[in-house]
Design an enzyme around this catalytic site. Sequence first.
Site, PDB file in Angstrom:
ATOM      1  CB  SER A 144      -0.773  -0.145   1.298  1.00  0.00           C
ATOM      2  OG  SER A 144      -1.391   1.402   1.526  1.00  0.00           O
ATOM      3  CE1 TYR A 157      -4.571  -1.910   5.006  1.00  0.00           C
ATOM      4  CE2 TYR A 157      -3.349  -0.065   4.565  1.00  0.00           C
ATOM      5  CZ  TYR A 157      -4.074  -1.137   4.217  1.00  0.00           C
ATOM      6  OH  TYR A 157      -4.170  -1.312   3.057  1.00  0.00           O
TER       7      TYR A 157
END
Length: 282
Positions: A144, A157
Amino acid sequence: MKTFEDKVAAITGAGSGIGRALAIDLAGRGCNLALSDVNKDGLAQTVELAQKAGPPVRITSQKLDVSDRAAVHAWADQVVADHGRANLIFNNAGVAHGSTIEAAAYEDFEWIMNINFWGVVHGTKAFLPHLRAAGDGHVINISSVFGIIGVPTQGTYNATKFAVRGFTEALRQELDIQGGAVSATSVHPGGIKTNIANAARYDKSASEITGQSQEVSKKNFEKLFRTTPEEAARTILRGVEKNSRRVLIGADARVIDVMQRMLPSGYQAILGGLAKRQKQRA
């Protein structure tokens, strides 16, 4: 890998979003598919859409929890039993979590790490021997832009996506040194129009940082989703064709990457300042 025709691609998280888009795109290119997802209904829909995408290809599917090591290894073996080989593994399955580090429970860390990081490890290690045996293989791991920069309320995350990035970059170097026809790519999507925000777990501590309710935070987060899953899939597959080490998806990802390169620590003050002003306006 210059063509996907007649190859065999395994995709985790294929029931929606980027995973579904990859399945449809690859099927349209004549690639055989082994699809998995924890959501059986979404997976069935992807199979149906992929079957209509192009020439007849062989498609198998299986409900799968990527955090289950034994299940992932069993699936990899089944893929080869069903298709005769495996050429590509797209470790795409992932979840999101919003919370401050202080408020996040150890169980939250374990939940997201088991899926986002260990799921990638399981998929990579389960399929790598099969990719070598096929003589033409590629590991594609979805990190990401949050694997490039740290962001307030996204610590859990961030931890998983930084881990995926480091894991994949090390793997790619090892594969290069060893030689052969297997490679690896780390993928860093920016805001993609998927359901990940709605499916995320949120803690009230995130609202204390942002000054916004969970519902408002989700809506504002979704406004940043500029790239479609279909665009993301095309970008990823171009990266595989070029044997890219890293793939950035979306203009936002490219901007974030430049910001981090130019201000490797200074970006934190910028993001923190923006978050403080947002909270004051809320």
